[in-house]
Design a protein around this motif. Structure first.
Motif, PDB file in Angstrom:
ATOM      1  N   TYR A  13     -82.040 -83.001 -32.458  1.00 37.59           N
ATOM      2  CA  TYR A  13     -83.355 -82.908 -33.097  1.00 37.59           C
ATOM      3  C   TYR A  13     -83.938 -81.502 -32.947  1.00 37.59           C
ATOM      4  O   TYR A  13     -84.459 -80.923 -33.905  1.00 37.59           O
ATOM      5  CB  TYR A  13     -84.304 -83.944 -32.493  1.00 37.59           C
ATOM      6  CG  TYR A  13     -85.732 -83.775 -32.922  1.00 37.59           C
ATOM      7  CD1 TYR A  13     -86.138 -84.160 -34.193  1.00 37.59           C
ATOM      8  CD2 TYR A  13     -86.676 -83.212 -32.067  1.00 37.59           C
ATOM      9  CE1 TYR A  13     -87.447 -83.994 -34.602  1.00 37.59           C
ATOM     10  CE2 TYR A  13     -87.983 -83.041 -32.464  1.00 37.59           C
ATOM     11  CZ  TYR A  13     -88.366 -83.436 -33.729  1.00 37.59           C
ATOM     12  OH  TYR A  13     -89.664 -83.256 -34.130  1.00 37.59           O
ATOM     13  N   LEU A  14     -83.849 -80.934 -31.752  1.00 38.20           N
ATOM     14  CA  LEU A  14     -84.414 -79.605 -31.517  1.00 38.20           C
ATOM     15  C   LEU A  14     -83.651 -78.532 -32.286  1.00 38.20           C
ATOM     16  O   LEU A  14     -84.255 -77.577 -32.787  1.00 38.20           O
ATOM     17  CB  LEU A  14     -84.424 -79.303 -30.020  1.00 38.20           C
ATOM     18  CG  LEU A  14     -85.444 -80.105 -29.205  1.00 38.20           C
ATOM     19  CD1 LEU A  14     -85.243 -79.863 -27.722  1.00 38.20           C
ATOM     20  CD2 LEU A  14     -86.859 -79.770 -29.615  1.00 38.20           C
ATOM     21  N   THR A  17     -84.816 -78.780 -35.785  1.00 36.89           N
ATOM     22  CA  THR A  17     -86.153 -78.196 -35.885  1.00 36.89           C
ATOM     23  C   THR A  17     -86.081 -76.679 -35.904  1.00 36.89           C
ATOM     24  O   THR A  17     -86.786 -76.019 -36.670  1.00 36.89           O
ATOM     25  CB  THR A  17     -87.032 -78.666 -34.703  1.00 36.89           C
ATOM     26  OG1 THR A  17     -87.073 -80.091 -34.700  1.00 36.89           O
ATOM     27  CG2 THR A  17     -88.436 -78.113 -34.798  1.00 36.89           C
ATOM     28  N   LEU A  18     -85.211 -76.110 -35.068  1.00 32.76           N
ATOM     29  CA  LEU A  18     -85.029 -74.660 -35.037  1.00 32.76           C
ATOM     30  C   LEU A  18     -84.487 -74.158 -36.375  1.00 32.76           C
ATOM     31  O   LEU A  18     -84.942 -73.121 -36.880  1.00 32.76           O
ATOM     32  CB  LEU A  18     -84.085 -74.286 -33.899  1.00 32.76           C
ATOM     33  CG  LEU A  18     -84.243 -72.926 -33.268  1.00 32.76           C
ATOM     34  CD1 LEU A  18     -85.661 -72.743 -32.749  1.00 32.76           C
ATOM     35  CD2 LEU A  18     -83.251 -72.748 -32.158  1.00 32.76           C
ATOM     36  N   ILE A  21     -87.319 -74.119 -38.812  1.00 38.03           N
ATOM     37  CA  ILE A  21     -88.219 -72.986 -38.572  1.00 38.03           C
ATOM     38  C   ILE A  21     -87.638 -71.718 -39.191  1.00 38.03           C
ATOM     39  O   ILE A  21     -88.338 -70.956 -39.860  1.00 38.03           O
ATOM     40  CB  ILE A  21     -88.482 -72.803 -37.065  1.00 38.03           C
ATOM     41  CG1 ILE A  21     -89.307 -73.958 -36.526  1.00 38.03           C
ATOM     42  CG2 ILE A  21     -89.166 -71.478 -36.788  1.00 38.03           C
ATOM     43  CD1 ILE A  21     -89.383 -73.996 -35.019  1.00 38.03           C
ATOM     44  N   PHE A  35     -94.429 -72.236 -32.622  1.00 36.13           N
ATOM     45  CA  PHE A  35     -93.590 -73.417 -32.807  1.00 36.13           C
ATOM     46  C   PHE A  35     -92.151 -73.104 -32.404  1.00 36.13           C
ATOM     47  O   PHE A  35     -91.481 -73.904 -31.747  1.00 36.13           O
ATOM     48  CB  PHE A  35     -93.679 -73.847 -34.271  1.00 36.13           C
ATOM     49  CG  PHE A  35     -93.090 -75.195 -34.563  1.00 36.13           C
ATOM     50  CD1 PHE A  35     -93.206 -76.237 -33.666  1.00 36.13           C
ATOM     51  CD2 PHE A  35     -92.440 -75.422 -35.757  1.00 36.13           C
ATOM     52  CE1 PHE A  35     -92.675 -77.490 -33.951  1.00 36.13           C
ATOM     53  CE2 PHE A  35     -91.900 -76.662 -36.057  1.00 36.13           C
ATOM     54  CZ  PHE A  35     -92.022 -77.695 -35.149  1.00 36.13           C
ATOM     55  N   GLY A  36     -91.664 -71.915 -32.768  1.00 41.01           N
ATOM     56  CA  GLY A  36     -90.301 -71.500 -32.414  1.00 41.01           C
ATOM     57  C   GLY A  36     -90.124 -71.335 -30.915  1.00 41.01           C
ATOM     58  O   GLY A  36     -89.117 -71.780 -30.346  1.00 41.01           O
ATOM     59  N   ALA A  38     -91.886 -72.767 -28.531  1.00 40.25           N
ATOM     60  CA  ALA A  38     -91.958 -74.087 -27.902  1.00 40.25           C
ATOM     61  C   ALA A  38     -90.637 -74.838 -28.063  1.00 40.25           C
ATOM     62  O   ALA A  38     -90.161 -75.491 -27.129  1.00 40.25           O
ATOM     63  CB  ALA A  38     -93.101 -74.895 -28.507  1.00 40.25           C
ATOM     64  N   THR A  39     -90.011 -74.729 -29.234  1.00 36.90           N
ATOM     65  CA  THR A  39     -88.739 -75.401 -29.477  1.00 36.90           C
ATOM     66  C   THR A  39     -87.640 -74.806 -28.614  1.00 36.90           C
ATOM     67  O   THR A  39     -86.833 -75.529 -28.022  1.00 36.90           O
ATOM     68  CB  THR A  39     -88.371 -75.303 -30.969  1.00 36.90           C
ATOM     69  OG1 THR A  39     -89.437 -75.840 -31.744  1.00 36.90           O
ATOM     70  CG2 THR A  39     -87.097 -76.056 -31.263  1.00 36.90           C
ATOM     71  N   MET A  42     -88.062 -76.007 -25.050  1.00 39.86           N
ATOM     72  CA  MET A  42     -87.588 -77.387 -24.866  1.00 39.86           C
ATOM     73  C   MET A  42     -86.064 -77.456 -24.877  1.00 39.86           C
ATOM     74  O   MET A  42     -85.467 -78.223 -24.121  1.00 39.86           O
ATOM     75  CB  MET A  42     -88.169 -78.302 -25.938  1.00 39.86           C
ATOM     76  CG  MET A  42     -89.622 -78.645 -25.707  1.00 39.86           C
ATOM     77  SD  MET A  42     -89.923 -79.432 -24.110  1.00 39.86           S
ATOM     78  CE  MET A  42     -88.975 -80.923 -24.264  1.00 39.86           C
ATOM     79  N   LEU A  43     -85.404 -76.661 -25.713  1.00 42.79           N
ATOM     80  CA  LEU A  43     -83.945 -76.615 -25.718  1.00 42.79           C
ATOM     81  C   LEU A  43     -83.415 -76.107 -24.380  1.00 42.79           C
ATOM     82  O   LEU A  43     -82.458 -76.664 -23.826  1.00 42.79           O
ATOM     83  CB  LEU A  43     -83.446 -75.705 -26.837  1.00 42.79           C
ATOM     84  CG  LEU A  43     -83.097 -76.361 -28.152  1.00 42.79           C
ATOM     85  CD1 LEU A  43     -82.791 -75.307 -29.200  1.00 42.79           C
ATOM     86  CD2 LEU A  43     -81.941 -77.312 -28.003  1.00 42.79           C
TER      87      LEU A  43
END
Length: 54
Positions: A13-14, A17-18, A21, A35-36, A38-39, A42-43
């Motif tokens: 999912y991440l 999402t990346l 982005i 947003f980038g 933060a992603t 989390m990765l």
């Protein structure tokens, strides 16, 4: 096993999402820096979980 499957799904999912982005910022010339970051954070946290539990 269920916990590991959850984290594999989270990584997929991440990464998706990346990719979104990157595509959105290139296609529409909009910088989505927060947003980038933060992603990516989390990765990194998820990969750290894998490193510590294997």
């Amino acid at each position: 096993m269920k916990k590991k499957q959850f984290h594999y799904t989270l990584v997929a999912y991440l990464l998706g999402t990346l990719a979104y982005i990157v595509y959105f910022s290139l296609r529409h010339s909009i910088l989505m820096l927060g947003f980038g970051i933060a992603t990516i954070f989390m990765l990194a946290y998820t990969f750290l979980f894998f490193k510590n539990h294997e």
